[in-house]
Write a protein that holds these residues in place. Structure first.
Motif, PDB file in Angstrom:
ATOM      1  N   LEU A  22       0.833  -1.201   0.000  1.00  0.00           N
ATOM      2  CA  LEU A  22       0.000   0.000   0.000  1.00  0.00           C
ATOM      3  C   LEU A  22       0.871   1.256   0.000  1.00  0.00           C
ATOM      4  N   ARG A  23       1.914   1.247   0.806  1.00  0.00           N
ATOM      5  CA  ARG A  23       2.839   2.392   0.880  1.00  0.00           C
ATOM      6  C   ARG A  23       3.448   2.690  -0.486  1.00  0.00           C
ATOM      7  N   ARG A  24       3.832   1.647  -1.217  1.00  0.00           N
ATOM      8  CA  ARG A  24       4.401   1.841  -2.555  1.00  0.00           C
ATOM      9  C   ARG A  24       3.369   2.437  -3.516  1.00  0.00           C
ATOM     10  N   LYS A  25       2.126   1.956  -3.428  1.00  0.00           N
ATOM     11  CA  LYS A  25       1.060   2.507  -4.285  1.00  0.00           C
ATOM     12  C   LYS A  25       0.825   3.986  -3.983  1.00  0.00           C
ATOM     13  N   ILE A  26       0.813   4.331  -2.707  1.00  0.00           N
ATOM     14  CA  ILE A  26       0.593   5.729  -2.314  1.00  0.00           C
ATOM     15  C   ILE A  26       1.741   6.595  -2.814  1.00  0.00           C
ATOM     16  N   SER A  27       2.959   6.101  -2.702  1.00  0.00           N
ATOM     17  CA  SER A  27       4.125   6.844  -3.170  1.00  0.00           C
ATOM     18  C   SER A  27       4.018   7.175  -4.659  1.00  0.00           C
ATOM     19  N   LEU A  28       3.581   6.193  -5.435  1.00  0.00           N
ATOM     20  CA  LEU A  28       3.397   6.434  -6.876  1.00  0.00           C
ATOM     21  C   LEU A  28       2.230   7.387  -7.139  1.00  0.00           C
ATOM     22  N   LEU A  29       1.145   7.212  -6.407  1.00  0.00           N
ATOM     23  CA  LEU A  29      -0.043   8.036  -6.610  1.00  0.00           C
ATOM     24  C   LEU A  29       0.234   9.516  -6.388  1.00  0.00           C
ATOM     25  N   VAL A  30       0.876   9.844  -5.274  1.00  0.00           N
ATOM     26  CA  VAL A  30       1.044  11.268  -4.935  1.00  0.00           C
ATOM     27  C   VAL A  30       1.936  11.990  -5.941  1.00  0.00           C
ATOM     28  N   LYS A  31       2.740  11.256  -6.686  1.00  0.00           N
ATOM     29  CA  LYS A  31       3.569  11.882  -7.721  1.00  0.00           C
ATOM     30  C   LYS A  31       2.726  12.422  -8.871  1.00  0.00           C
ATOM     31  N   THR A  32       1.458  11.988  -8.937  1.00  0.00           N
ATOM     32  CA  THR A  32       0.558  12.471  -9.988  1.00  0.00           C
ATOM     33  C   THR A  32      -0.268  13.670  -9.524  1.00  0.00           C
ATOM     34  N   GLU A  36       0.980  21.984  -6.103  1.00  0.00           N
ATOM     35  CA  GLU A  36       0.600  22.740  -4.896  1.00  0.00           C
ATOM     36  C   GLU A  36       0.240  21.813  -3.728  1.00  0.00           C
ATOM     37  N   GLU A  37       0.041  20.527  -4.015  1.00  0.00           N
ATOM     38  CA  GLU A  37      -0.266  19.566  -2.954  1.00  0.00           C
ATOM     39  C   GLU A  37       0.987  18.891  -2.380  1.00  0.00           C
ATOM     40  N   LYS A  38       2.150  19.208  -2.932  1.00  0.00           N
ATOM     41  CA  LYS A  38       3.391  18.538  -2.522  1.00  0.00           C
ATOM     42  C   LYS A  38       3.613  18.591  -1.011  1.00  0.00           C
ATOM     43  N   PHE A  39       3.424  19.738  -0.412  1.00  0.00           N
ATOM     44  CA  PHE A  39       3.683  19.890   1.022  1.00  0.00           C
ATOM     45  C   PHE A  39       2.393  19.903   1.831  1.00  0.00           C
ATOM     46  N   ARG A  40       1.315  19.487   1.202  1.00  0.00           N
ATOM     47  CA  ARG A  40       0.035  19.400   1.904  1.00  0.00           C
ATOM     48  C   ARG A  40      -0.447  17.951   1.868  1.00  0.00           C
ATOM     49  N   LEU A  41      -1.366  17.657   1.004  1.00  0.00           N
ATOM     50  CA  LEU A  41      -1.973  16.334   0.968  1.00  0.00           C
ATOM     51  C   LEU A  41      -0.970  15.235   0.627  1.00  0.00           C
ATOM     52  N   GLN A  44       1.183  14.426   3.625  1.00  0.00           N
ATOM     53  CA  GLN A  44       0.411  13.765   4.671  1.00  0.00           C
ATOM     54  C   GLN A  44       0.135  12.305   4.323  1.00  0.00           C
ATOM     55  N   MET A  45      -0.167  12.056   3.051  1.00  0.00           N
ATOM     56  CA  MET A  45      -0.449  10.683   2.632  1.00  0.00           C
ATOM     57  C   MET A  45       0.799   9.804   2.710  1.00  0.00           C
ATOM     58  N   VAL A  46       1.918  10.337   2.299  1.00  0.00           N
ATOM     59  CA  VAL A  46       3.175   9.584   2.380  1.00  0.00           C
ATOM     60  C   VAL A  46       3.518   9.302   3.837  1.00  0.00           C
ATOM     61  N   ARG A  47       3.389  10.307   4.689  1.00  0.00           N
ATOM     62  CA  ARG A  47       3.697  10.123   6.107  1.00  0.00           C
ATOM     63  C   ARG A  47       2.794   9.077   6.753  1.00  0.00           C
ATOM     64  N   ALA A  48       1.500   9.143   6.462  1.00  0.00           N
ATOM     65  CA  ALA A  48       0.559   8.172   7.041  1.00  0.00           C
ATOM     66  C   ALA A  48       0.873   6.759   6.560  1.00  0.00           C
ATOM     67  N   SER A  49       1.154   6.607   5.264  1.00  0.00           N
ATOM     68  CA  SER A  49       1.438   5.262   4.737  1.00  0.00           C
ATOM     69  C   SER A  49       2.741   4.712   5.306  1.00  0.00           C
ATOM     70  N   LEU A  82      -5.131   7.567   6.564  1.00  0.00           N
ATOM     71  CA  LEU A  82      -4.909   7.443   5.130  1.00  0.00           C
ATOM     72  C   LEU A  82      -6.236   7.336   4.381  1.00  0.00           C
ATOM     73  N   GLN A  83      -7.213   6.658   4.962  1.00  0.00           N
ATOM     74  CA  GLN A  83      -8.546   6.583   4.351  1.00  0.00           C
ATOM     75  C   GLN A  83      -9.125   7.986   4.154  1.00  0.00           C
ATOM     76  N   ASP A  84      -8.990   8.807   5.176  1.00  0.00           N
ATOM     77  CA  ASP A  84      -9.517  10.170   5.090  1.00  0.00           C
ATOM     78  C   ASP A  84      -8.778  10.973   4.026  1.00  0.00           C
ATOM     79  N   HIS A  85      -7.474  10.838   3.957  1.00  0.00           N
ATOM     80  CA  HIS A  85      -6.700  11.538   2.932  1.00  0.00           C
ATOM     81  C   HIS A  85      -7.132  11.107   1.534  1.00  0.00           C
ATOM     82  N   LEU A  86      -7.395   9.810   1.377  1.00  0.00           N
ATOM     83  CA  LEU A  86      -7.854   9.321   0.073  1.00  0.00           C
ATOM     84  C   LEU A  86      -9.211   9.912  -0.295  1.00  0.00           C
ATOM     85  N   MET A  87     -10.075  10.055   0.698  1.00  0.00           N
ATOM     86  CA  MET A  87     -11.379  10.683   0.439  1.00  0.00           C
ATOM     87  C   MET A  87     -11.197  12.106  -0.081  1.00  0.00           C
TER      88      MET A  87
END
Length: 130
Positions: A22-32, A36-41, A44-49, A82-87
């Motif tokens: 899951l952590r690897r999937k999140i890492s790939l996802l946030v790169k897309t 402006e979300e780099k230091f926000r969402l 947070q998603m990378v840290r949570a995963s 992480l569920q909330d961040h995904l929402m």
């Protein structure tokens, strides 16, 4: 490689393996995500995963059933975060409904296996005291 039933490292735990995937999937996802979300969402998603696998590993390293269970409960909290961040990411249209559903399913699977591991740890603690 470990033999069936042998756990030699936290990396052999099924809950850690699922969380690492899951952590690897999140890492790939946030790169897309938008820049402006780099230091926000994204952050947070990378840290949570990462927190999910970090806490499983730290608990395993404590060599104490109750402490291990405590860290696994922290992991469970990070999965819920992480569920909330995904929402939020879905609401912001940073991911498709299909990917959102897949990742939510991954999280639920991680939670189920992690819950099973916590139950095992608590039973092992009871057996250890008898």
């Amino acid at each position: 490689m470990n033999t069936v039933g042998q756990i030699r490292s936290f990396e052999d735990l099924e809950c850690w393996k699922l969380a690492a995937g899951l952590r690897r999937k999140i890492s790939l996802l946030v790169k897309t995500f938008p820049s402006e979300e780099k230091f926000r969402l994204s952050d947070q998603m990378v840290r949570a995963s990462r927190s999910v696998t970090n806490n499983i590993a730290e608990g395993y390293g404590r060599y104490h059933f109750l402490e291990n269970a405590k860290f696994c409960r922290n992991s469970r909290g990070s999965l819920t975060e992480l569920q909330d961040h995904l929402m939020i990411a879905f609401e912001e249209k940073y991911l498709s409904e299909e990917l959102y559903t897949e990742l939510q399913t991954d999280i639920l699977n991680c939670q189920k296996v992690l819950n099973g591991y916590v139950k095992y740890l608590l039973r092992a603690k009871l057996e250890d005291t008898q």
